[in-house]
Design an enzyme around this catalytic site. Structure first.
Site, PDB file in Angstrom:
ATOM      1  N   GLY A 114      48.942  40.331  28.558  1.00  0.00           N
ATOM      2  CA  GLY A 114      48.915  40.074  27.128  1.00  0.00           C
ATOM      3  C   GLY A 114      48.068  41.105  26.404  1.00  0.00           C
ATOM      4  O   GLY A 114      48.492  41.707  25.446  1.00  0.00           O
ATOM      5  N   PHE A 115      46.836  41.268  26.863  1.00  0.00           N
ATOM      6  CA  PHE A 115      45.908  42.270  26.329  1.00  0.00           C
ATOM      7  C   PHE A 115      45.621  42.081  24.852  1.00  0.00           C
ATOM      8  O   PHE A 115      45.207  43.008  24.170  1.00  0.00           O
ATOM      9  CB  PHE A 115      46.429  43.696  26.598  1.00  0.00           C
ATOM     10  CG  PHE A 115      46.820  43.919  28.033  1.00  0.00           C
ATOM     11  CD1 PHE A 115      45.871  43.873  29.030  1.00  0.00           C
ATOM     12  CD2 PHE A 115      48.139  44.116  28.384  1.00  0.00           C
ATOM     13  CE1 PHE A 115      46.219  44.041  30.358  1.00  0.00           C
ATOM     14  CE2 PHE A 115      48.500  44.277  29.717  1.00  0.00           C
ATOM     15  CZ  PHE A 115      47.535  44.240  30.710  1.00  0.00           C
ATOM     16  N   GLY A 151      47.383  36.698  34.632  1.00  0.00           N
ATOM     17  CA  GLY A 151      47.221  37.664  35.711  1.00  0.00           C
ATOM     18  C   GLY A 151      45.772  37.941  36.018  1.00  0.00           C
ATOM     19  O   GLY A 151      45.450  38.772  36.863  1.00  0.00           O
ATOM     20  N   ILE A 177      29.292  37.121  39.135  1.00  0.00           N
ATOM     21  CA  ILE A 177      30.679  37.490  39.427  1.00  0.00           C
ATOM     22  C   ILE A 177      31.270  36.349  40.249  1.00  0.00           C
ATOM     23  O   ILE A 177      30.830  36.047  41.353  1.00  0.00           O
ATOM     24  CB  ILE A 177      30.728  38.833  40.185  1.00  0.00           C
ATOM     25  CG1 ILE A 177      30.225  39.953  39.271  1.00  0.00           C
ATOM     26  CG2 ILE A 177      32.146  39.126  40.668  1.00  0.00           C
ATOM     27  CD1 ILE A 177      30.985  40.134  37.969  1.00  0.00           C
ATOM     28  N   PRO A 213      34.774  38.266  43.614  1.00  0.00           N
ATOM     29  CA  PRO A 213      34.735  39.730  43.640  1.00  0.00           C
ATOM     30  C   PRO A 213      36.119  40.366  43.583  1.00  0.00           C
ATOM     31  O   PRO A 213      36.282  41.437  43.002  1.00  0.00           O
ATOM     32  CB  PRO A 213      34.073  40.053  44.979  1.00  0.00           C
ATOM     33  CG  PRO A 213      33.319  38.827  45.355  1.00  0.00           C
ATOM     34  CD  PRO A 213      34.058  37.669  44.753  1.00  0.00           C
ATOM     35  N   GLY A 247      32.081  37.038  30.223  1.00  0.00           N
ATOM     36  CA  GLY A 247      33.467  37.489  30.398  1.00  0.00           C
ATOM     37  C   GLY A 247      33.548  38.870  31.023  1.00  0.00           C
ATOM     38  O   GLY A 247      32.628  39.670  30.889  1.00  0.00           O
ATOM     39  N   GLY A 258      36.976  40.411  31.255  1.00  0.00           N
ATOM     40  CA  GLY A 258      38.352  40.883  31.083  1.00  0.00           C
ATOM     41  C   GLY A 258      38.485  42.148  30.267  1.00  0.00           C
ATOM     42  O   GLY A 258      39.463  42.874  30.403  1.00  0.00           O
ATOM     43  N   GLU A 259      37.545  42.410  29.403  1.00  0.00           N
ATOM     44  CA  GLU A 259      37.722  43.520  28.480  1.00  0.00           C
ATOM     45  C   GLU A 259      36.737  44.653  28.672  1.00  0.00           C
ATOM     46  O   GLU A 259      37.019  45.798  28.354  1.00  0.00           O
ATOM     47  CB  GLU A 259      37.673  43.002  27.034  1.00  0.00           C
ATOM     48  CG  GLU A 259      38.895  42.174  26.727  1.00  0.00           C
ATOM     49  CD  GLU A 259      38.781  41.394  25.441  1.00  0.00           C
ATOM     50  OE1 GLU A 259      39.246  41.883  24.431  1.00  0.00           O
ATOM     51  OE2 GLU A 259      38.206  40.280  25.466  1.00  0.00           O
TER      52      GLU A 259
END
Ligand code: FAD
Ligand code: SF4
Lengths: 770, 328
Positions: free
Chosen positions: A274-275, A502, A662, A665, A734, A736-737
């Site tokens: 999606g991003f 994902g 984390i 991993p 987070g 993801g980015e």
């Protein structure tokens, strides 16, 4: 965002300043930070086998009876109106069930824009959707065709005859700067920050840099194209969508179509990337409306070109960064201002100054963003909106200053690390960027870098090393809900509407639930991707994991109370109160007296219950208003530049991250690496070719829009401090980015080290290095 | 999407009559034609699949090769004779597209592939003289990074995008065609045409003609020849500039030389002027640079591709120095 909102957020912050930290959520660190079993373990993705076997059903694959297929027709005109519209030939074409245009499109309101004040607002554009004959941007949908097969729909779409009266459109960035707006706030932060007199400091400093940096527009290129399969059942609406915002989409659709909230169900268990691009856009509304008109289920899958035409990408920017330093290398001024595109009907402010607000201490600061209006499909959130390109400008400038001063760029950064948030003065919840730099530099072999640029050569290739800081704020969304269900056989089900894009959401939350409930991993099932489940927030801002984790923690607390009540007095737990027990070994145990233990099975059996179920919402996410909560990273890059052709080949990338705990991993490394690869695209190859003469995107294909190919991607090493954040659920922030941030600057800085040429405009293509 | 017929041609003889109809087109691997049909640029009424044409790669009497029109790009690149005698051709093909596309693409299709000009590809939104003669050219004044600096006209500035053809140009290949007028052979240099006022006419193929084979003559350059492609990413991108070159040395002098450029012109650009300057002269960096400069002196760059002149000069000088074993 409004001034009112500034005041509200500001006063909450002030009030919070008076509240002792332990009163706040997260004030007592999450006990799971200390007590991890499944969390932090390497575990491959639960959805892996399904994906590999082709069993994961995506939105465009859901089978339905009497399904018809949709094709969209886009306007090639940027501004103007439709003067002639003839659909007769299309309607008569084989297999066609419906041609929908502004003439027969049901009358609908507009979508409220994504924002921080209304969490069900998920619109990316507040323009009317096929409500009139006006054209407002190039690519706008002007017609939709439904037919029995996709080919028939495509064919008929080509038979629609349209004429337009074109009007002058605003399409030129440079020209539009004159009319730029200065918004009061950028997301939840005040836009304009002015501390001291930065311009005066700049003028009088012994060292300074002051440059303009430019970044182009970019587009999301998820492998899965935007798609939905939708069916009306009477007044009930079922939408299989590829979306990052399941629950909020359902709420927004209900509002828009005038339905009861429970009558709309959005399903999106798997999303193929999606991003930030998979929100609510015109195509969903159009498909749903068409399904209603046709009285048949509809499938609409955008073409790749369609995605470029009607899904906004990342805004282009022009950024000024100026930094002044005293003789010791302490920053005396930090200026970050600039322009990005944000039409008034769009939602994304491209917050490129956000990283700058938290990364460095400086005696004076001047930060402000200005928005330009163009007639375009509104730009939107794209992986690390703001930070991805803001760190390019800021971290290039820091490197330039280090060079001007003859100081190692890491050393210069470390000298200016803030103790507290440089603007709000709030304490950091956890901050170990210095350690990330030291660890990363050691593993990378930073000491091999030659400070003098252009001095390492192997044949025709010039070798360079560079580094830069990446940054991303922590957030947890309000409105996250989780249902925990214990079954008589001692297993548990976790339910919430979140989706799997994902990134490993299910995998990590199952690990979390196992530790939270004292169960083995294989006793947990995670139900997701369905708006009928308790609502999770959108997957955005890298906050889905923490938001769900917070809600699950709250649900677990509630579950303890419920179980104690069910257990009654005929139990080893008798007399213990909720605060005196915890989950352990598939049941509940006393904290002080762990021998007092009873299993879930036993409690449920005695109570004669098949299941026990609780739903809870996460606490208000006040922690990040009280504390400065930021992830950061040190990115290192080694590359070669051809002295003949200017071609850049990246040999090595290393990311050293400080992102809290984390959780897994394997999934974390994938997120970091994926982000860094996208960062390489940002640095070297990606650029949306927006023709300013016409307002049209000219490279709306993956052949012409260059994402990195395999050969562009080197070994990528990732590492992390792993230091838990005491203020967040599980100690996690987070991830993801943040991977994409800092990469473009690390590449640009390495290019400078290799060649002595400073490229301040992305992407760094070979012509800029000839 | 437009309805289209499909037939397979079983023999060469069957093709010319089939081609006679309006909108009847040959189909190789389809990697270019089908893409263009999806975009509406090409609108054939009938596709005649010619992948059953000969796909053999055979040695000719003169020591050269004859490559069947339907030979797949990957088969040509991997063929032992090609790799040994024409490494330049093997490299050129392997630097193009992706493995999957090369597996589908035929030699004839590669020769006939059309430009990648983004305005040519944009039926709905752009003017293009090649696609719609007389409508104008939006690439002039637009995005023309991938466009020509040599051989273009005011009607069209598009490049021929093939890598394979650049090597074939340096190798003096000949294209065997057959058609209503009988069989004939066209030198590669005359096969692709410059746009002039008629950019829609791209090759010397007459109506009804079909490519049968490509003849590659024996080459003395095998040992000293190479292909270098300069592009915007490391693989799967078209050439900004590419160079195919081969030479033979007689002590310090250049006995013979062949040079062709890709990415700079509407056709594979044989650098005849540079060749003439170098042939018989000294193999020195200075000579290479002078020859490159002379060849590019006529370049007419635009805003988006001005860098190509310098890039082409540098690439050529470097490749020749490498082939001649001269340090720069
Ligand atoms: C994403 C992408 C990237 C690419 N990158 C590169 C690259 O980097 N370098 C490069 O060189 N190429 C590249 N290509 C182009 C590729 O090489 C061509 O698409 C391919 O060679 C065409 O061959 P084909 O057999 O598939 O032709 P088709 O698509 O079948 O046909 C192409 C044309 O040839 C005609 N034709 C076919 N056979 C005959 C015949 N026997 N006689 C006369 N005419 C005939 C057809 O009528 C049609 O006009 C790329 C293509 C794609 C899609
Ligand atoms: S350069 Fe040629 S192909 Fe491109 S738009 Fe102009 S005329 Fe068409």
């Amino acid at each position: 965002m409004s001034r009112v909102q500034n005041v509200v957020v500001g006063s909450v912050r002030t009030a919070l300043g008076w509240v002792p930290a332990q009163w706040l959520p997260g004030g007592t660190p999450d006990p799971l930070i200390e007590r991890r079993a499944a969390i932090g373990r390497q575990a491959s993705r639960l959805d892996g086998p399904q994906k590999v076997a082709g069993e994961a059903r995506f939105a465009a694959e859901v089978a339905m009876d009497r399904l018809v297929y949709a094709t969209l027709v886009h306007s090639p005109v940027t501004r103007g109106r439709i003067t002639r519209l003839d659909t007769a030939a299309a309607e008569a074409a084989p297999g066609v069930t419906l041609v929908m245009t502004h003439r027969n499109m049901p009358r609908l309101g507009t979508l409220p824009l994504i924002g921080v004040s209304d969490l069900t607002a998920v619109g990316n554009s507040s323009l009317p959707i096929m409500q009139d004959g006006e054209i407002r941007y190039n690519g706008q949908v002007v017609a939709l065709v439904l037919a029995d097969t996709q080919e028939q729909a495509d064919h008929a779409a080509g038979l629609i005859e349209l004429d337009y009266a074109a009007e002058t459109a605003r399409t030129r960035f440079a020209e539009a700067k004159a009319g730029a707006r200065t918004p009061a706030s950028i997301l939840i932060d005040k836009n304009h920050v002015s501390i001291g007199n930065a311009e005066r400091e700049l003028a009088s400093a012994p060292y300074r840099v002051d440059y303009l940096y430019r970044t182009p527009g970019q587009n999301h290129n998820a492998i899965e194209l935007h798609a939905l399969t939708v069916a009306w059942q009477g007044e009930q609406l079922l939408v299989h969508d590829a979306t990052q915002m399941v629950a909020a989409s359902a709420a927004a659709l209900a509002k828009l179509f005038g339905l009861k909230k429970d009558d709309v169900r959005v399903l999106s268990p798997f999303v193929g990337g999606g991003f930030g691009g998979k929100g609510l856009w015109d195509h969903q509304i159009l498909a749903i409306a068409a399904a209603r008109l046709a009285g048949r289920p509809v499938r609409l899958a955008l073409s790749r070109e369609g995605v470029y035409r009607i899904i906004g990408g990342r805004s282009p920017t022009e950024q000024r960064v100026a930094i002044a330093a005293d003789a010791q290398g302490q920053f005396t001024a930090l200026v970050h201002t600039g322009y990005s595109v944000m039409p008034p009907y769009g939602a994304c402010p491209e917050q490129y100054t956000m990283g700058t607000r938290s990364l460095y201490r400086a005696r004076s600061v001047e930060i402000v963003q200005r928005h330009i209006d163009l007639d375009i499909v509104p730009n939107t959130f794209m992986r690390a909106p703001g930070e991805a390109i803001g760190t390019f400008a800021l971290e290039s400038a820091v490197d330039e200053l280090a060079h001007a001063m003859g100081v190692d760029p890491i050393e210069l950064r470390l000298r200016n690390l803030p103790e507290r948030h440089p603007i709000s003065g709030a304490p950091f919840s956890q901050h170990a960027l210095g350690q990330a730099y030291r660890d990363g530099a050691g593993r990378f072999g930073w000491e091999r870098r030659k400070a003098e640029p252009g001095t390492r050569r192997e044949g025709e290739w010039l070798i360079g090393l560079g580094c830069a800081t990446g940054s991303f704020p922590y957030a947890r969304m309000p409105g996250a809900n989780v249902r925990l269900t214990l079954h008589a056989d001692g297993t548990a089900t976790v339910s919430c509407s979140a989706q799997e894009m994902g990134m490993g959401t299910a995998t990590v939350q199952v690990q979390h639930a196992a530790d939270r409930l004292g169960l083995p991993i294989d006793a947990i099932t995670f139900e997701m991707g369905d708006s009928a489940l308790p609502a999770a927030p959108m997957a955005g801002g890298s906050c889905q994991t923490a938001s769900i984790a917070g809600a699950m923690a709250a649900a677990a607390d509630k579950l303890i109370g419920e179980l104690l009540r069910l257990a009654g007095n005929d139990t080893p737990l008798a007399g213990l109160r909720a605060g005196e027990v915890r989950f352990a070994d598939a049941g509940i145990a006393g904290i002080a007296a762990p021998a007092r233990h009873e299993t879930f099975r036993s409690i449920l059996a005695r109570a004669g219950r098949e299941t026990v179920s609780v739903t809870a919402a996460g606490s208000m996410p006040l922690e990040f208003l009280k504390f400065a909560m930021h992830s950061s990273s040190a990115i290192f890059c080694a590359l070669r530049v051809s002295g003949v052709t200017g071609e850049v080949r990246v040999d090595r990338l290393l990311g050293s991250f400080d992102c809290g705990t984390i959780l897994n991993p394997m999934t974390a490394a994938s997120q970091f690496r994926g982000g860094m690869i996208m960062g390489l695209g940002l640095a070297l190859t990606e650029e949306t070719l927006f023709d300013e003469r016409s307002g049209r995107i000219m490279n709306a294909t993956l052949a012409d829009y260059h994402v990195p190919a395999h050969l562009d991607v080197p070994e990528i090493d990732v590492m992390w401090t792993g230091i838990p954040d005491p203020r967040s659920p599980l100690g996690a922030r987070g991830i993801g980015e943040i991977g994409i941030t800092g990469v473009a600057a690390a590449v640009a800085n390495a290019v400078f080290n290799a060649t002595g040429k400073r490229v301040r405009e992305l992407p760094i293509t070979l012509d800029k290095l000839l | 999407m437009i309805p289209v017929g499909y037939v397979r041609a079983s023999s060469l003889g069957a093709i010319p009559p089939m081609l006679a109809g309006d909108g009847h087109r040959l189909l190789g691997g389809g990697t270019n034609l089908v893409d263009l049909m999806r975009k509406g640029v090409e609108r054939p009424s009938l596709l005649i699949d010619v992948t059953a044409l000969p796909a053999t790669i055979e040695e000719a009497a003169d020591g050269g090769l004859v490559i069947g029109a339907a030979a797949r790009n990957s088969a040509v690149a991997a063929h032992p004779l090609v790799r040994v005698r024409y490494p330049i051709l093997s490299r050129a093909i392997l630097s193009g597209a992706s493995a999957q596309i090369r597996n589908m693409a035929t030699v004839a299709g590669n020769l006939m592939q059309r430009t990648r000009c983004v305005y040519f590809n944009d039926v709905a939104g752009s003017r293009c003289n090649k696609r719609a003669p007389g409508s104008g050219c939006d690439a002039i004044g637009g995005f023309n990074r991938y466009h020509a600096i040599l051989g273009a006209s005011s009607a069209c500035i598009a490049t021929h995008p093939s890598d394979m053809c650049v090597a074939l140009a340096a190798l003096d290949a000949r294209i065997r065609v057959d058609g209503p007028g009988g069989a004939r052979t066209i030198p590669i240099g005359e096969f692709h045409r410059l746009p002039g006022d008629t950019p829609e006419i791209e090759t010397a193929l007459a109506p009804g003609e079909v490519i049968v084979a490509v003849e590659v003559p024996a080459s003395p350059f095998a040992g000293r020849s190479t292909y270098r492609k300069v592009r915007d990413r490391a693989s799967f991108a078209f050439a900004l500039v590419s160079v195919a070159a081969g030479l033979t040395l007689d002590k310090e002098r250049i006995a013979d030389i062949r040079i062709a450029f890709g990415g700079v012109a509407p056709k594979p650009w044989r650098a005849l002027q540079a060749e003439a300057l170098l042939r018989g002269g000294p193999a020195t960096s200075a000579a290479f640079e002078a020859a490159a400069a002379a060849e590019l002196a006529h370049a007419e760059p635009l805003a988006g591709n001005a860098f190509k002149r310098e890039l082409a000069k540098r690439s050529l000088s470097a490749i020749l120095a490498e082939l001649a074993g001269v340090s720069r």
